[in-house]
Write a protein that holds these residues in place. Structure first.
Motif, PDB file in Angstrom:
ATOM      1  N   LEU A 171      -2.559   0.797 -15.209  1.00 46.84           N
ATOM      2  CA  LEU A 171      -2.389   0.984 -13.883  1.00 46.84           C
ATOM      3  C   LEU A 171      -2.591  -0.467 -13.401  1.00 46.84           C
ATOM      4  CD1 LEU A 171      -5.146   3.879 -12.821  1.00 46.84           C
ATOM      5  CD2 LEU A 171      -2.446   3.892 -13.016  1.00 46.84           C
ATOM      6  N   LYS A 172      -3.254  -1.357 -13.964  1.00 44.53           N
ATOM      7  CA  LYS A 172      -3.034  -2.803 -13.453  1.00 44.53           C
ATOM      8  C   LYS A 172      -1.355  -3.254 -13.785  1.00 44.53           C
ATOM      9  CE  LYS A 172      -6.303  -5.934 -13.987  1.00 44.53           C
ATOM     10  NZ  LYS A 172      -7.559  -6.623 -14.451  1.00 44.53           N
ATOM     11  N   GLU A 173      -0.831  -2.744 -14.894  1.00 42.34           N
ATOM     12  CA  GLU A 173       0.574  -3.176 -15.144  1.00 42.34           C
ATOM     13  C   GLU A 173       1.549  -2.835 -13.987  1.00 42.34           C
ATOM     14  OE1 GLU A 173       2.398  -1.943 -18.598  1.00 42.34           O
ATOM     15  OE2 GLU A 173       0.251  -2.126 -19.619  1.00 42.34           O
ATOM     16  N   ILE A 174       1.092  -1.626 -13.220  1.00 42.24           N
ATOM     17  CA  ILE A 174       1.979  -1.346 -12.148  1.00 42.24           C
ATOM     18  C   ILE A 174       1.459  -2.075 -10.632  1.00 42.24           C
ATOM     19  CG2 ILE A 174       3.184   0.661 -13.225  1.00 42.24           C
ATOM     20  CD1 ILE A 174       1.193   2.635 -11.687  1.00 42.24           C
ATOM     21  N   LYS A 175       0.493  -2.886 -10.830  1.00 39.47           N
ATOM     22  CA  LYS A 175      -0.167  -3.375  -9.849  1.00 39.47           C
ATOM     23  C   LYS A 175      -0.566  -2.349  -8.746  1.00 39.47           C
ATOM     24  CE  LYS A 175       1.982  -7.130  -8.024  1.00 39.47           C
ATOM     25  NZ  LYS A 175       3.215  -7.944  -7.616  1.00 39.47           N
ATOM     26  N   ILE A 176      -1.513  -1.405  -8.906  1.00 38.05           N
ATOM     27  CA  ILE A 176      -1.806  -0.293  -8.230  1.00 38.05           C
ATOM     28  C   ILE A 176      -2.676  -1.105  -7.107  1.00 38.05           C
ATOM     29  CG2 ILE A 176      -3.861   0.084  -9.626  1.00 38.05           C
ATOM     30  CD1 ILE A 176      -4.072   2.900  -8.693  1.00 38.05           C
ATOM     31  N   PRO A 177      -1.988  -0.705  -5.914  1.00 40.73           N
ATOM     32  CA  PRO A 177      -2.709  -1.583  -4.708  1.00 40.73           C
ATOM     33  C   PRO A 177      -3.786  -0.703  -3.976  1.00 40.73           C
ATOM     34  CG  PRO A 177      -0.676  -0.265  -3.846  1.00 40.73           C
ATOM     35  CD  PRO A 177      -0.969   0.055  -5.637  1.00 40.73           C
ATOM     36  N   ASN A 178      -3.913   0.491  -4.297  1.00 43.26           N
ATOM     37  CA  ASN A 178      -4.989   1.273  -3.610  1.00 43.26           C
ATOM     38  C   ASN A 178      -5.110   2.539  -4.169  1.00 43.26           C
ATOM     39  OD1 ASN A 178      -4.181   3.716  -1.656  1.00 43.26           O
ATOM     40  ND2 ASN A 178      -2.664   1.904  -1.056  1.00 43.26           N
ATOM     41  N   LEU A 179      -6.544   3.121  -4.250  1.00 45.62           N
ATOM     42  CA  LEU A 179      -6.529   4.402  -4.640  1.00 45.62           C
ATOM     43  C   LEU A 179      -7.519   5.190  -3.795  1.00 45.62           C
ATOM     44  CD1 LEU A 179      -6.542   5.985  -7.408  1.00 45.62           C
ATOM     45  CD2 LEU A 179      -8.700   5.073  -8.220  1.00 45.62           C
ATOM     46  N   ARG A 180      -6.953   6.508  -3.524  1.00 38.73           N
ATOM     47  CA  ARG A 180      -7.507   7.315  -2.613  1.00 38.73           C
ATOM     48  C   ARG A 180      -8.641   8.162  -3.341  1.00 38.73           C
ATOM     49  NH1 ARG A 180      -5.272  12.726  -0.232  1.00 38.73           N
ATOM     50  NH2 ARG A 180      -6.082  12.756   1.680  1.00 38.73           N
TER      51      ARG A 180
ATOM     52  N   LEU B 241     -14.550   1.216 -10.376  1.00 37.97           N
ATOM     53  CA  LEU B 241     -13.334   1.457 -10.724  1.00 37.97           C
ATOM     54  C   LEU B 241     -12.154   0.569 -10.086  1.00 37.97           C
ATOM     55  CD1 LEU B 241     -10.970   3.010 -12.173  1.00 37.97           C
ATOM     56  CD2 LEU B 241     -11.311   4.949 -10.636  1.00 37.97           C
ATOM     57  N   CYS B 242     -12.523   0.485  -8.741  1.00 42.19           N
ATOM     58  CA  CYS B 242     -11.521  -0.271  -7.937  1.00 42.19           C
ATOM     59  C   CYS B 242     -11.521  -1.790  -8.230  1.00 42.19           C
ATOM     60  CB  CYS B 242     -11.670   0.128  -6.247  1.00 42.19           C
ATOM     61  SG  CYS B 242     -11.310   1.734  -5.711  1.00 42.19           S
ATOM     62  N   GLU B 243     -12.815  -2.127  -8.489  1.00 41.33           N
ATOM     63  CA  GLU B 243     -12.938  -3.577  -8.888  1.00 41.33           C
ATOM     64  C   GLU B 243     -12.399  -3.933 -10.252  1.00 41.33           C
ATOM     65  OE1 GLU B 243     -16.547  -4.981  -6.245  1.00 41.33           O
ATOM     66  OE2 GLU B 243     -17.134  -4.425  -8.240  1.00 41.33           O
ATOM     67  N   GLN B 244     -12.446  -2.829 -11.012  1.00 48.47           N
ATOM     68  CA  GLN B 244     -11.779  -3.254 -12.246  1.00 48.47           C
ATOM     69  C   GLN B 244     -10.287  -3.130 -12.230  1.00 48.47           C
ATOM     70  OE1 GLN B 244     -13.286  -1.102 -15.895  1.00 48.47           O
ATOM     71  NE2 GLN B 244     -15.169  -0.873 -14.900  1.00 48.47           N
ATOM     72  N   LEU B 245      -9.741  -2.304 -11.322  1.00 50.36           N
ATOM     73  CA  LEU B 245      -8.365  -2.223 -11.188  1.00 50.36           C
ATOM     74  C   LEU B 245      -7.882  -3.403 -10.334  1.00 50.36           C
ATOM     75  CD1 LEU B 245      -7.933   1.623 -10.201  1.00 50.36           C
ATOM     76  CD2 LEU B 245      -7.086   0.413 -12.334  1.00 50.36           C
ATOM     77  N   GLY B 246      -8.781  -3.940  -9.505  1.00 50.43           N
ATOM     78  CA  GLY B 246      -8.334  -4.953  -8.521  1.00 50.43           C
ATOM     79  C   GLY B 246      -7.323  -4.473  -7.483  1.00 50.43           C
ATOM     80  N   CYS B 247      -7.748  -3.190  -7.063  1.00 52.71           N
ATOM     81  CA  CYS B 247      -6.906  -2.259  -6.090  1.00 52.71           C
ATOM     82  C   CYS B 247      -8.086  -2.156  -4.603  1.00 52.71           C
ATOM     83  CB  CYS B 247      -6.529  -1.204  -6.482  1.00 52.71           C
ATOM     84  SG  CYS B 247      -7.568   0.360  -6.772  1.00 52.71           S
TER      85      CYS B 247
ATOM     86  N   HIS C 133       0.900  -1.211   0.117  1.00 49.93           N
ATOM     87  CA  HIS C 133      -0.004   0.081  -0.154  1.00 49.93           C
ATOM     88  C   HIS C 133       0.810   1.293   0.065  1.00 49.93           C
ATOM     89  CE1 HIS C 133      -3.679  -2.135  -0.218  1.00 49.93           C
ATOM     90  NE2 HIS C 133      -3.403  -3.020   0.977  1.00 49.93           N
ATOM     91  N   ILE C 134       2.217   0.996   0.189  1.00 46.66           N
ATOM     92  CA  ILE C 134       3.102   2.167  -0.019  1.00 46.66           C
ATOM     93  C   ILE C 134       2.884   2.689  -1.459  1.00 46.66           C
ATOM     94  CG2 ILE C 134       5.570   2.750  -0.188  1.00 46.66           C
ATOM     95  CD1 ILE C 134       5.871   1.427   2.419  1.00 46.66           C
ATOM     96  N   TYR C 135       2.537   2.012  -2.504  1.00 47.30           N
ATOM     97  CA  TYR C 135       2.312   2.345  -3.656  1.00 47.30           C
ATOM     98  C   TYR C 135       1.201   2.681  -4.501  1.00 47.30           C
ATOM     99  CZ  TYR C 135       7.320   0.748  -3.540  1.00 47.30           C
ATOM    100  OH  TYR C 135       8.647   0.465  -3.214  1.00 47.30           O
ATOM    101  N   GLY C 136       0.422   3.274  -3.321  1.00 43.93           N
ATOM    102  CA  GLY C 136      -1.012   3.837  -3.640  1.00 43.93           C
ATOM    103  C   GLY C 136      -1.065   5.029  -4.400  1.00 43.93           C
ATOM    104  N   ASN C 137      -2.084   5.110  -5.262  1.00 50.45           N
ATOM    105  CA  ASN C 137      -2.330   6.438  -5.892  1.00 50.45           C
ATOM    106  C   ASN C 137      -3.437   7.178  -5.352  1.00 50.45           C
ATOM    107  OD1 ASN C 137      -1.235   6.843  -8.837  1.00 50.45           O
ATOM    108  ND2 ASN C 137      -0.549   5.088  -7.921  1.00 50.45           N
ATOM    109  N   PHE C 138      -3.743   8.374  -6.090  1.00 47.45           N
ATOM    110  CA  PHE C 138      -4.776   9.291  -5.580  1.00 47.45           C
ATOM    111  C   PHE C 138      -5.551   9.936  -6.610  1.00 47.45           C
ATOM    112  CE2 PHE C 138      -4.838  13.949  -3.684  1.00 47.45           C
ATOM    113  CZ  PHE C 138      -5.996  13.886  -3.552  1.00 47.45           C
ATOM    114  N   ALA C 139      -6.918  10.078  -6.655  1.00 43.62           N
ATOM    115  CA  ALA C 139      -7.815  10.516  -7.598  1.00 43.62           C
ATOM    116  C   ALA C 139      -8.797  11.372  -7.103  1.00 43.62           C
ATOM    117  CB  ALA C 139      -8.644   9.182  -8.269  1.00 43.62           C
TER     118      ALA C 139
END
Ligand code: AHR
Length: 523
Positions: free
Chosen positions: A76-85, A132-138, A37-43
């Motif tokens: 974003l799936k390629e970089i295995k986005i773990p969570n999205l704020r 969106l989170c379900e599509q990303l798997g995050c 989760h250190i690798y999270g993104n923000f939207a």
């Protein structure tokens, strides 16, 4: 005396020349997991992050799934986005989330006063975000409204999303087309409540936090990881007050710190900067290490077991907007300088993974230090994106302790062009920074950043407590620190296989290109 001199001379002749840059990896040690989760993104609902970035609507000619761009999801799936704020940022504390449910045509509109004064029609709401989170798997990281919202509103939002049973909110969710609740772990109780989230004092916010957090319930199996709105950069008093007054009621405490390169309040261009500007920016981004150390020290006093995570859920570079774009949209380009910033910050987070367990770069698309840029049909993976691609190897791996000796990069002679009252001494920075981990299969990954804008750096790596048989890797480098990808040249900067590492007699010698980010994989 003669004997001493003779011995010294002999030692100099016999001993091999000591490398200036040396990294020792303690491969047989390591107890801390680097949380993915250190690798999270923000939207945020800001500029074209949501609208045009993630969301184009079902009727768009841009390929989409239920209104969400397919190319963005794939990238974003390629970089295995773990969570999205989401949904902010400052937007979180003035938006009312029940406005974002139900038939889209009937959702109330509002003015996004923080970001450009544009009309927000709430067409991207709770269901769309969780889809969106379900599509990303995050995992979703939802930030609730404390600044202008009520306790009841936040409480009902949690119920709407996570309650599996008979209740007014769960029934409304079902009526809106979602039978089963979603799992939501990360829940922010306000954002920047010292500023856009209500201009509160820390003591006042600490009390409010306790009250709001009380009514954010754990329904069924769902367990909220409640994150309190944290400090602005070096506001240590905020952290101290929050930990003292409310530390026992939270799982995480956020921290916001942006890298703003200008010397006297000016941000400067994202793409046009000198070597001096570059080094100044790197010096500023390295402040993150000190901030984390000092906030962690305060947290240690109240929470020696490190139960509460420190959550830098907004970090990255903040420049002037691209010429001709809406100043309220925070749209900026992204160069090799940003890759160095991203690699350096992620190395810092990894090395502090005992306390830093969630983080979010600001922001995912078209805003600030974005990983992706979009323009109608087109999409660009930025240099920052490629750093996340390299570093995904660390996700949920075991952090390995490292000892690094590095040369320093001196600031150029003309480093400080600021007028006298604003002049700041530039001390120069360490050329290399690094972090290392061991994954579940036993592979060691090392990420190395060569900050030096002009010179290749040679680094000797010794992995203690293991025998390395093979080493290979990938690197992100380019001719100039201002190089970047555009919609016409989207692949100018990207990762390439790296052949600059040699293994001989158990020692790895790596030639790190100037201004590069390198991933080595050893087994
Ligand atoms: O990321 C842009 C803004 O920066 C966020 O909305 C706010 O939290 C911060 O000040």
């Amino acid at each position: 005396m003669k004997n001493i001199l003779f011995t010294l001379l002999l030692a100099l002749l016999i001993l091999p020349a000591r490398a200036q840059n040396k990294l020792v990896i303690h491969a047989d040690q390591g107890v801390t997991t680097i949380s993915k989760h250190i690798y999270g993104n923000f939207a945020e609902h800001l500029g074209h992050c949501i609208y045009g970035g993630f969301w184009v609507g079902e009727d768009s000619p841009i390929p989409n799934t239920r209104g969400i761009r397919n190319d963005v999801v794939a990238a974003l799936k390629e970089i295995k986005i773990p969570n999205l704020r989401w949904p902010g940022g400052c937007f979180a504390d003035e938006s009312h989330r029940m406005d974002g449910v139900g038939p889209r045509a009937e959702r109330p509109k509002m003015v996004n006063t923080h970001w450009g004064g544009v009309v927000e029609d709430n067409s991207f709401g709770t269901h769309e975000f969780l889809d969106l989170c379900e599509q990303l798997g995050c995992e979703p990281y939802i930030c609730g409204n404390v600044g202008s919202g009520s306790v009841e509103e936040m409480s009902k939002w949690v119920e709407y999303i996570t309650f599996d049973g008979e209740s007014p909110m769960a029934n409304l969710r079902k009526a809106n087309g979602r039978e089963k609740p979603w799992k939501v772990t990360f829940w922010g109780v306000g954002n920047e409540n010292w500023g856009c989230g209500g201009n509160m004092t820390p003591a006042f916010y600490a009390d409010l936090y306790r009250r709001y957090a009380t009514y954010c319930r754990n329904y069924g199996e769902n367990r909220l990881f409640k994150i309190a709105g944290g400090a602005n950069s070096a506001d240590y008093n905020w952290t101290e007050t929050l930990m003292r007054e409310a530390g026992g009621h939270m799982q995480g405490l956020s921290l916001h710190h942006y890298t703003v390169p200008g010397n006297w309040g000016r941000k400067g261009s994202a793409t046009q900067f000198s070597e001096a500007d570059y080094l100044n920016t790197i010096e500023k981004t390295l402040v993150m290490n000190e901030l984390l150390a000092r906030h962690s020290n305060i947290m240690d006093r109240f929470d020696p077991q490190k139960r509460v995570a420190l959550v830098p859920d907004e970090w990255g570079a903040w420049y002037d907007v691209e010429p001709g774009t809406n100043p309220g949209f925070l749209y900026q380009q992204n160069t090799i300088r940003d890759a160095i910033i991203a690699g350096t910050n992620l190395n810092i987070f990894n090395n502090r993974a005992d306390r830093v367990r969630v983080a979010n770069i600001a922001q995912a698309i078209n805003v600030l230090q974005a990983v992706l840029l979009t323009n109608d049909q087109k999409i660009v993976r930025t240099p920052t994106y490629w750093v996340f691609w390299l570093y995904k190897a660390h996700q949920d791996a075991t952090l390995l302790p490292v000892a690094l000796t590095s040369a320093r990069v001196a600031p150029p002679a003309n480093a400080n062009a600021a007028p006298a009252p604003f002049r700041r001494e530039q001390r120069g920075v360490e050329a290399i920074n690094a972090s290392a981990s061991r994954d579940a299969a036993g592979k060691i990954h090392v990420t190395l950043v060569n900050v030096d804008p002009k010179n290749e750096q040679t680094l000797e790596i010794e992995a203690r407590g293991t025998t390395v048989k093979r080493v290979n890797g990938h690197a992100l480098a380019s001719k100039s620190i201002t190089d970047h990808n555009t919609f016409d040249a989207p692949d100018r900067v990207s990762v390439k296989p790296f052949d600059g590492a040699r293994l001989a007699k158990g020692v790895i010698t790596v030639k790190l290109p100037a201004a590069s980010v390198v991933l080595l994989e050893m087994d």
